[in-house]
Design a protein around this motif. Structure first.
Motif, PDB file in Angstrom:
ATOM      1  N   ALA A 180       0.831  -1.208   0.000  1.00  0.00           N
ATOM      2  CA  ALA A 180       0.000   0.000   0.000  1.00  0.00           C
ATOM      3  C   ALA A 180       0.865   1.256   0.000  1.00  0.00           C
ATOM      4  O   ALA A 180       0.591   2.221  -0.734  1.00  0.00           O
ATOM      5  CB  ALA A 180      -0.932  -0.017   1.212  1.00  0.00           C
ATOM      6  N   PHE A 181       1.915   1.264   0.814  1.00  0.00           N
ATOM      7  CA  PHE A 181       2.824   2.411   0.820  1.00  0.00           C
ATOM      8  C   PHE A 181       3.553   2.541  -0.521  1.00  0.00           C
ATOM      9  O   PHE A 181       3.801   3.656  -0.995  1.00  0.00           O
ATOM     10  CB  PHE A 181       3.827   2.286   1.962  1.00  0.00           C
ATOM     11  N   LYS A 182       3.883   1.428  -1.125  1.00  0.00           N
ATOM     12  CA  LYS A 182       4.545   1.470  -2.428  1.00  0.00           C
ATOM     13  C   LYS A 182       3.614   2.054  -3.482  1.00  0.00           C
ATOM     14  O   LYS A 182       4.037   2.853  -4.329  1.00  0.00           O
ATOM     15  CB  LYS A 182       4.990   0.063  -2.833  1.00  0.00           C
ATOM     16  N   ALA A 183       2.339   1.688  -3.436  1.00  0.00           N
ATOM     17  CA  ALA A 183       1.367   2.233  -4.385  1.00  0.00           C
ATOM     18  C   ALA A 183       1.266   3.752  -4.230  1.00  0.00           C
ATOM     19  O   ALA A 183       1.186   4.489  -5.226  1.00  0.00           O
ATOM     20  CB  ALA A 183       0.002   1.583  -4.173  1.00  0.00           C
ATOM     21  N   ALA A 184       1.283   4.225  -2.992  1.00  0.00           N
ATOM     22  CA  ALA A 184       1.254   5.668  -2.752  1.00  0.00           C
ATOM     23  C   ALA A 184       2.506   6.338  -3.311  1.00  0.00           C
ATOM     24  O   ALA A 184       2.441   7.404  -3.936  1.00  0.00           O
ATOM     25  CB  ALA A 184       1.112   5.952  -1.263  1.00  0.00           C
ATOM     26  N   SER A 185       3.652   5.701  -3.107  1.00  0.00           N
ATOM     27  CA  SER A 185       4.911   6.264  -3.612  1.00  0.00           C
ATOM     28  C   SER A 185       4.910   6.353  -5.131  1.00  0.00           C
ATOM     29  O   SER A 185       5.423   7.318  -5.712  1.00  0.00           O
ATOM     30  CB  SER A 185       6.092   5.420  -3.133  1.00  0.00           C
ATOM     31  N   LYS A 186       4.343   5.337  -5.781  1.00  0.00           N
ATOM     32  CA  LYS A 186       4.267   5.361  -7.243  1.00  0.00           C
ATOM     33  C   LYS A 186       3.436   6.538  -7.737  1.00  0.00           C
ATOM     34  O   LYS A 186       3.670   7.064  -8.824  1.00  0.00           O
ATOM     35  CB  LYS A 186       3.677   4.043  -7.755  1.00  0.00           C
ATOM     36  N   ASP A 187       2.464   6.961  -6.942  1.00  0.00           N
ATOM     37  CA  ASP A 187       1.632   8.107  -7.292  1.00  0.00           C
ATOM     38  C   ASP A 187       2.257   9.425  -6.879  1.00  0.00           C
ATOM     39  O   ASP A 187       1.650  10.487  -7.035  1.00  0.00           O
ATOM     40  CB  ASP A 187       0.253   7.978  -6.639  1.00  0.00           C
ATOM     41  N   GLY A 188       3.457   9.359  -6.322  1.00  0.00           N
ATOM     42  CA  GLY A 188       4.152  10.580  -5.925  1.00  0.00           C
ATOM     43  C   GLY A 188       3.959  10.967  -4.482  1.00  0.00           C
ATOM     44  O   GLY A 188       4.331  12.061  -4.075  1.00  0.00           O
ATOM     45  N   PHE A 189       3.377  10.070  -3.674  1.00  0.00           N
ATOM     46  CA  PHE A 189       3.102  10.383  -2.281  1.00  0.00           C
ATOM     47  C   PHE A 189       3.944   9.519  -1.348  1.00  0.00           C
ATOM     48  O   PHE A 189       3.430   8.724  -0.564  1.00  0.00           O
ATOM     49  CB  PHE A 189       1.609  10.206  -1.986  1.00  0.00           C
ATOM     50  N   THR A 190       5.240   9.653  -1.477  1.00  0.00           N
ATOM     51  CA  THR A 190       6.157   8.938  -0.589  1.00  0.00           C
ATOM     52  C   THR A 190       6.026   9.497   0.820  1.00  0.00           C
ATOM     53  O   THR A 190       5.936  10.711   0.996  1.00  0.00           O
ATOM     54  CB  THR A 190       7.604   9.105  -1.090  1.00  0.00           C
ATOM     55  N   PRO A 191       5.986   8.648   1.856  1.00  0.00           N
ATOM     56  CA  PRO A 191       5.863   9.167   3.224  1.00  0.00           C
ATOM     57  C   PRO A 191       7.029  10.070   3.587  1.00  0.00           C
ATOM     58  O   PRO A 191       8.134   9.924   3.074  1.00  0.00           O
ATOM     59  CB  PRO A 191       5.839   7.906   4.082  1.00  0.00           C
ATOM     60  N   LYS A 192       6.768  11.018   4.482  1.00  0.00           N
ATOM     61  CA  LYS A 192       7.812  11.956   4.892  1.00  0.00           C
ATOM     62  C   LYS A 192       8.970  11.236   5.585  1.00  0.00           C
ATOM     63  O   LYS A 192      10.130  11.542   5.358  1.00  0.00           O
ATOM     64  CB  LYS A 192       7.227  13.009   5.832  1.00  0.00           C
ATOM     65  N   ARG A 193       8.609  10.295   6.454  1.00  0.00           N
ATOM     66  CA  ARG A 193       9.625   9.516   7.162  1.00  0.00           C
ATOM     67  C   ARG A 193       9.805   8.161   6.483  1.00  0.00           C
ATOM     68  O   ARG A 193       8.913   7.683   5.788  1.00  0.00           O
ATOM     69  CB  ARG A 193       9.227   9.316   8.625  1.00  0.00           C
ATOM     70  N   SER A 194      10.932   7.538   6.723  1.00  0.00           N
ATOM     71  CA  SER A 194      11.167   6.198   6.198  1.00  0.00           C
ATOM     72  C   SER A 194      10.328   5.188   6.980  1.00  0.00           C
ATOM     73  O   SER A 194      10.010   5.394   8.155  1.00  0.00           O
ATOM     74  CB  SER A 194      12.645   5.830   6.301  1.00  0.00           C
ATOM     75  N   ILE A 195       9.981   4.098   6.314  1.00  0.00           N
ATOM     76  CA  ILE A 195       9.254   3.014   6.963  1.00  0.00           C
ATOM     77  C   ILE A 195      10.031   1.728   6.760  1.00  0.00           C
ATOM     78  O   ILE A 195      10.355   1.365   5.626  1.00  0.00           O
ATOM     79  CB  ILE A 195       7.830   2.873   6.402  1.00  0.00           C
ATOM     80  N   LEU A 196      10.350   1.052   7.859  1.00  0.00           N
ATOM     81  CA  LEU A 196      11.040  -0.224   7.807  1.00  0.00           C
ATOM     82  C   LEU A 196      10.046  -1.350   8.045  1.00  0.00           C
ATOM     83  O   LEU A 196       9.322  -1.353   9.039  1.00  0.00           O
ATOM     84  CB  LEU A 196      12.134  -0.277   8.883  1.00  0.00           C
ATOM     85  N   PHE A 197      10.011  -2.290   7.116  1.00  0.00           N
ATOM     86  CA  PHE A 197       9.180  -3.481   7.240  1.00  0.00           C
ATOM     87  C   PHE A 197      10.102  -4.598   7.736  1.00  0.00           C
ATOM     88  O   PHE A 197      10.934  -5.098   6.980  1.00  0.00           O
ATOM     89  CB  PHE A 197       8.535  -3.818   5.898  1.00  0.00           C
ATOM     90  N   LEU A 198       9.957  -4.936   9.003  1.00  0.00           N
ATOM     91  CA  LEU A 198      10.912  -5.789   9.693  1.00  0.00           C
ATOM     92  C   LEU A 198      10.269  -7.121  10.067  1.00  0.00           C
ATOM     93  O   LEU A 198       9.390  -7.182  10.927  1.00  0.00           O
ATOM     94  CB  LEU A 198      11.418  -5.070  10.952  1.00  0.00           C
ATOM     95  N   HIS A 199      10.737  -8.189   9.416  1.00  0.00           N
ATOM     96  CA  HIS A 199      10.270  -9.541   9.707  1.00  0.00           C
ATOM     97  C   HIS A 199      11.366 -10.236  10.504  1.00  0.00           C
ATOM     98  O   HIS A 199      12.450 -10.500   9.972  1.00  0.00           O
ATOM     99  CB  HIS A 199      10.001 -10.301   8.412  1.00  0.00           C
ATOM    100  N   VAL A 200      11.080 -10.542  11.769  1.00  0.00           N
ATOM    101  CA  VAL A 200      12.127 -11.064  12.645  1.00  0.00           C
ATOM    102  C   VAL A 200      11.970 -12.561  12.873  1.00  0.00           C
ATOM    103  O   VAL A 200      10.870 -13.103  12.897  1.00  0.00           O
ATOM    104  CB  VAL A 200      12.148 -10.327  13.999  1.00  0.00           C
ATOM    105  N   SER A 201      13.094 -13.212  13.050  1.00  0.00           N
ATOM    106  CA  SER A 201      13.139 -14.637  13.335  1.00  0.00           C
ATOM    107  C   SER A 201      13.358 -14.844  14.836  1.00  0.00           C
ATOM    108  O   SER A 201      13.591 -13.893  15.583  1.00  0.00           O
ATOM    109  CB  SER A 201      14.260 -15.292  12.527  1.00  0.00           C
ATOM    110  N   GLY A 202      13.269 -16.086  15.274  1.00  0.00           N
ATOM    111  CA  GLY A 202      13.622 -16.432  16.646  1.00  0.00           C
ATOM    112  C   GLY A 202      12.697 -15.904  17.725  1.00  0.00           C
ATOM    113  O   GLY A 202      13.056 -15.955  18.907  1.00  0.00           O
ATOM    114  N   GLU A 203      11.524 -15.425  17.366  1.00  0.00           N
ATOM    115  CA  GLU A 203      10.605 -14.911  18.392  1.00  0.00           C
ATOM    116  C   GLU A 203      10.166 -16.013  19.335  1.00  0.00           C
ATOM    117  O   GLU A 203      10.130 -15.831  20.560  1.00  0.00           O
ATOM    118  CB  GLU A 203       9.391 -14.263  17.723  1.00  0.00           C
TER     119      GLU A 203
END
Length: 335
Positions: A160-183
């Motif tokens: 969803a964020f990528k779709a917004a960026s493609k339309d020119g609406f990149t979020p002001k701050r960076s967003i990290l999508f973090l998938h963690v192991s060992g939980e």
């Protein structure tokens, strides 16, 4: 004529800038178009693969978990969402020496969208990619809700964020999508990220939204399923808690159940999922959770038992919250 041309060019430039600012202002307050790209059908399609027997319960360090990280990586490659580590390297390697004795080396999976105005500030959305593997009698623990639901939700939120960026609406701050192991072994993947190798400096981390089991209904809410447990939202930042409430009321008005947020909660869920490794570093957190159920940590936690409409709604809610955190003028403040 030359002066006239310069004046016309300047006017067009001002008009273009004004239109751009107006467009950005509009979309920041109205991100529904992108939230709607998060769909029950796509969540279901991914989860039926991710929580299938082919992944052998995704036990940390084992072949099924290796399949899981490849699956996640391929989703980001397909969508053109890059890694913050280096080009084409989405894996943060966790050596066996860091993990409990006898556990093989593992990986966190990282993807991100770089912020347009404050790229050094980052909002982290996390979920654990592992589960408990195969039981002694040979039954596979698929972990559809725990935490396949959080895993596929993050992927859809990222799209969803990528779709917004493609339309020119990149979020002001960076967003990290973090998938963690060992939980399941004791929050090892998130601890490796926060304590050993934070790819983004912790002092620049605005908040952590952690998703762990959001696809089911617990016994308490049968018959009134329009709910979600929130844990930790007010522990470090009243402003984060209030913003969370405002976002919910604006878009969904779910029942936010804070039962497990109590300081004397005997389940101690605040300390039992990956957000805690961020919270201990004074990073504001929210843990999204549907509560436990009879299939928790059993082979019966399968994708056919997920309510995909609820999963869609909850994933969209978290997308809206991330959107607000990424686009507001000031980062949320610690108390």
């Amino acid at each position: 004529m030359k002066i006239l041309a310069i004046l016309i060019s300047a006017a067009l430039s001002i008009s273009s800038c004004s239109n751009s600012q107006s467009k950005n202002k509009s979309v920041v307050t109205n991100p529904e178009k992108y939230a709607k790209t998060i769909t029950a059908s796509e969540l279901k399609s991914m989860l039926y693969t991710y929580a299938s027997d082919d992944f052998e319960g995704r036990k940390t360090g084992e072949p099924g978990q290796k399949k899981a990280v490849e699956f996640i990586k391929n989703q980001y490659v397909l969508e053109g969402i890059p890694s913050p580590i280096s080009k084409d390297d989405y894996f943060q390697e966790i050596p066996a020496s860091f993990l409990p004795n006898g556990t093989k080396d593992s990986e966190n999976v990282l993807a991100y969208i770089k912020g347009s105005e404050k790229p050094d500030e980052v909002v982290v959305i996390s979920a654990h990619l592992d589960h408990i593997g195969i039981s002694r009698n040979g039954d596979i623990n698929n972990g559809a809700d725990d935490d396949g639901s959080g895993t596929v939700a993050i992927i859809e939120i990222a799209e969803a964020f990528k779709a917004a960026s493609k339309d020119g609406f990149t979020p002001k701050r960076s967003i990290l999508f973090l998938h963690v192991s060992g939980e399941e072994l004791g929050l090892y993947g998130s601890r490796y990220y926060t304590d050993v190798d934070p790819v983004f400096p912790l002092e620049n981390t605005v908040a952590n939204l952690n998703i762990d089991m959001i696809g089911r209904i617990d016994p308490k809410h049968e018959g009134k399923p329009n709910y979600l447990y929130l844990i930790g939202s007010d522990k470090l930042s009243t402003e984060l808690h209030n913003l969370s409430e405002e976002v919910n009321k604006k878009y969904f008005n779910l029942e936010f159940d804070y039962t497990y947020n109590a300081d004397d909660d005997p389940n101690r869920f605040y300390y039992r999922s990956d957000h805690y490794n961020f919270a201990k570093h004074n990073i504001p957190v929210i843990f999204y959770f549907n509560g436990t159920h009879a299939d928790y940590h059993r082979p019966t936690d399968t994708p056919d038992k997920i309510n995909y409409e609820f999963l869609e709604t909850r994933a969209r809610l978290i997308f809206y919250m991330a959107w607000e955190l990424a686009n507001r003028n000031e980062r949320v403040k610690l108390d």
